[in-house]
Scaffold this motif. Structure first.
Motif, PDB file in Angstrom:
ATOM      1  N   ILE A   6      59.018   4.060  52.946  1.00  0.00           N
ATOM      2  CA  ILE A   6      58.094   4.324  54.047  1.00  0.00           C
ATOM      3  C   ILE A   6      56.726   3.878  53.550  1.00  0.00           C
ATOM      4  O   ILE A   6      56.318   4.241  52.443  1.00  0.00           O
ATOM      5  N   GLU A   7      56.020   3.090  54.357  1.00  0.00           N
ATOM      6  CA  GLU A   7      54.681   2.649  53.991  1.00  0.00           C
ATOM      7  C   GLU A   7      53.730   2.908  55.147  1.00  0.00           C
ATOM      8  O   GLU A   7      54.042   2.588  56.291  1.00  0.00           O
ATOM      9  N   ARG A   8      52.602   3.498  54.837  1.00  0.00           N
ATOM     10  CA  ARG A   8      51.561   3.751  55.826  1.00  0.00           C
ATOM     11  C   ARG A   8      50.220   3.402  55.198  1.00  0.00           C
ATOM     12  O   ARG A   8      50.012   3.596  54.004  1.00  0.00           O
ATOM     13  N   GLU A   9      49.304   2.920  56.032  1.00  0.00           N
ATOM     14  CA  GLU A   9      47.951   2.618  55.568  1.00  0.00           C
ATOM     15  C   GLU A   9      46.977   3.038  56.652  1.00  0.00           C
ATOM     16  O   GLU A   9      47.211   2.784  57.836  1.00  0.00           O
ATOM     17  N   VAL A  10      45.916   3.698  56.238  1.00  0.00           N
ATOM     18  CA  VAL A  10      44.903   4.163  57.169  1.00  0.00           C
ATOM     19  C   VAL A  10      43.541   4.066  56.492  1.00  0.00           C
ATOM     20  O   VAL A  10      43.424   4.268  55.287  1.00  0.00           O
ATOM     21  N   VAL A  11      42.530   3.713  57.284  1.00  0.00           N
ATOM     22  CA  VAL A  11      41.158   3.724  56.768  1.00  0.00           C
ATOM     23  C   VAL A  11      40.487   4.982  57.304  1.00  0.00           C
ATOM     24  O   VAL A  11      40.451   5.221  58.514  1.00  0.00           O
ATOM     25  N   LEU A  12      40.009   5.790  56.380  1.00  0.00           N
ATOM     26  CA  LEU A  12      39.337   7.048  56.700  1.00  0.00           C
ATOM     27  C   LEU A  12      37.844   6.855  56.500  1.00  0.00           C
ATOM     28  O   LEU A  12      37.426   6.314  55.468  1.00  0.00           O
ATOM     29  N   ARG A  13      37.035   7.288  57.430  1.00  0.00           N
ATOM     30  CA  ARG A  13      35.584   7.067  57.382  1.00  0.00           C
ATOM     31  C   ARG A  13      34.887   8.102  56.509  1.00  0.00           C
ATOM     32  O   ARG A  13      33.960   8.775  56.960  1.00  0.00           O
ATOM     33  N   HIS A  14      35.366   8.216  55.278  1.00  0.00           N
ATOM     34  CA  HIS A  14      34.826   9.200  54.334  1.00  0.00           C
ATOM     35  C   HIS A  14      34.797   8.586  52.944  1.00  0.00           C
ATOM     36  O   HIS A  14      35.595   7.709  52.632  1.00  0.00           O
ATOM     37  N   PRO A  15      33.907   9.073  52.078  1.00  0.00           N
ATOM     38  CA  PRO A  15      33.849   8.557  50.704  1.00  0.00           C
ATOM     39  C   PRO A  15      35.152   8.829  49.953  1.00  0.00           C
ATOM     40  O   PRO A  15      35.841   9.823  50.222  1.00  0.00           O
ATOM     41  N   ILE A  16      35.447   7.979  49.012  1.00  0.00           N
ATOM     42  CA  ILE A  16      36.692   8.074  48.259  1.00  0.00           C
ATOM     43  C   ILE A  16      36.834   9.438  47.563  1.00  0.00           C
ATOM     44  O   ILE A  16      37.929   9.995  47.509  1.00  0.00           O
ATOM     45  N   GLU A  17      35.741   9.997  47.066  1.00  0.00           N
ATOM     46  CA  GLU A  17      35.805  11.291  46.369  1.00  0.00           C
ATOM     47  C   GLU A  17      36.254  12.416  47.318  1.00  0.00           C
ATOM     48  O   GLU A  17      36.977  13.322  46.928  1.00  0.00           O
ATOM     49  N   ARG A  18      35.834  12.332  48.560  1.00  0.00           N
ATOM     50  CA  ARG A  18      36.205  13.339  49.547  1.00  0.00           C
ATOM     51  C   ARG A  18      37.694  13.239  49.913  1.00  0.00           C
ATOM     52  O   ARG A  18      38.379  14.254  50.044  1.00  0.00           O
ATOM     53  N   VAL A  19      38.163  12.024  50.093  1.00  0.00           N
ATOM     54  CA  VAL A  19      39.584  11.815  50.398  1.00  0.00           C
ATOM     55  C   VAL A  19      40.426  12.243  49.196  1.00  0.00           C
ATOM     56  O   VAL A  19      41.448  12.917  49.345  1.00  0.00           O
ATOM     57  N   TRP A  20      39.984  11.890  47.999  1.00  0.00           N
ATOM     58  CA  TRP A  20      40.687  12.283  46.776  1.00  0.00           C
ATOM     59  C   TRP A  20      40.841  13.808  46.702  1.00  0.00           C
ATOM     60  O   TRP A  20      41.920  14.326  46.439  1.00  0.00           O
ATOM     61  N   ALA A  21      39.756  14.528  46.966  1.00  0.00           N
ATOM     62  CA  ALA A  21      39.806  15.996  46.914  1.00  0.00           C
ATOM     63  C   ALA A  21      40.802  16.550  47.935  1.00  0.00           C
ATOM     64  O   ALA A  21      41.498  17.538  47.661  1.00  0.00           O
ATOM     65  N   ALA A  22      40.907  15.921  49.090  1.00  0.00           N
ATOM     66  CA  ALA A  22      41.862  16.377  50.108  1.00  0.00           C
ATOM     67  C   ALA A  22      43.308  16.166  49.656  1.00  0.00           C
ATOM     68  O   ALA A  22      44.205  16.898  50.072  1.00  0.00           O
ATOM     69  N   LEU A  23      43.525  15.182  48.787  1.00  0.00           N
ATOM     70  CA  LEU A  23      44.878  14.867  48.306  1.00  0.00           C
ATOM     71  C   LEU A  23      45.327  15.718  47.122  1.00  0.00           C
ATOM     72  O   LEU A  23      46.523  15.946  46.951  1.00  0.00           O
ATOM     73  N   ILE A  24      44.387  16.144  46.293  1.00  0.00           N
ATOM     74  CA  ILE A  24      44.802  16.715  44.998  1.00  0.00           C
ATOM     75  C   ILE A  24      44.471  18.185  44.801  1.00  0.00           C
ATOM     76  O   ILE A  24      44.910  18.780  43.828  1.00  0.00           O
ATOM     77  N   THR A  25      43.700  18.779  45.714  1.00  0.00           N
ATOM     78  CA  THR A  25      43.379  20.197  45.543  1.00  0.00           C
ATOM     79  C   THR A  25      44.242  21.055  46.464  1.00  0.00           C
ATOM     80  O   THR A  25      44.602  20.630  47.568  1.00  0.00           O
ATOM     81  N   ALA A  26      44.548  22.246  46.013  1.00  0.00           N
ATOM     82  CA  ALA A  26      45.329  23.169  46.842  1.00  0.00           C
ATOM     83  C   ALA A  26      44.579  23.467  48.137  1.00  0.00           C
ATOM     84  O   ALA A  26      45.180  23.509  49.219  1.00  0.00           O
ATOM     85  N   GLU A  27      43.268  23.650  48.042  1.00  0.00           N
ATOM     86  CA  GLU A  27      42.466  23.926  49.242  1.00  0.00           C
ATOM     87  C   GLU A  27      42.545  22.771  50.229  1.00  0.00           C
ATOM     88  O   GLU A  27      42.778  22.963  51.422  1.00  0.00           O
ATOM     89  N   GLY A  28      42.358  21.548  49.733  1.00  0.00           N
ATOM     90  CA  GLY A  28      42.413  20.377  50.610  1.00  0.00           C
ATOM     91  C   GLY A  28      43.795  20.177  51.216  1.00  0.00           C
ATOM     92  O   GLY A  28      43.944  20.001  52.427  1.00  0.00           O
TER      93      GLY A  28
END
Length: 144
Positions: A6-28
């Motif tokens: 399965i492959e998906r690609e999306v551009v999110l209008r946010h800085p890379i650090e913010r997207v990273w935090a959403a991926l790797i933190t329990a809160e995010g």
């Protein structure tokens, strides 16, 4: 032939650090990927996800943490017992682009399962990722 990836690609209008935090933190993660998340953020660490509305849960083993570019884990294939040795690999890759951050998601390894299980799991996860990525965008946009 059973699809393996399965492959998906999306551009999110946010800085890379913010997207990273959403991926790797329990809160995010608990804001867009299920309703509960626990993460031991290191290769070999455990990640736990629960979708209370679906009555489902999943345990994953983290395989890569390369801030803020790549996060990967292995988890079970839907339709097989939770402790089954066959698993798929989920990889998130982030790239800073002029409009924000390009997120590329690849989940691979479905074809190693029996055809009926592989087809069903691939279809369920395809639909799941479509919904989860919308939830990620909604979470990031609302918190901006």
């Amino acid at each position: 032939m059973v699809p393996d990836t399965i492959e998906r690609e999306v551009v999110l209008r946010h800085p890379i650090e913010r997207v990273w935090a959403a991926l790797i933190t329990a809160e995010g993660l608990s804001r867009w990927f299920g309703s509960v998340a626990e993460v031991d953020l290191r290769p070999g660490g455990r990640a736990y996800f629960r979708w209370e509305d679906l009555g489902q849960e999943s345990v994953a083993t983290i395989t890569a943490v390369e801030p803020p570019r790549r996060f990967a884990f292995r988890w079970g294939i839907e339709g097989l017992p939770a402790n089954h040795e066959l698993q798929t690999l989920v990889e998130f890759t982030l790239e800073q682009v002029p409009d924000g951050t390009r997120l590329r998601l690849v989940e691979s390894g479905f074809a190693q399962a029996a055809d009926d299980v592989a087809w069903s799991a691939h279809e369920a996860n395809s639909q799941g990722w479509d919904a989860e990525l919308v939830d990620l965008k909604t979470y990031l946009d609302a918190a901006a």
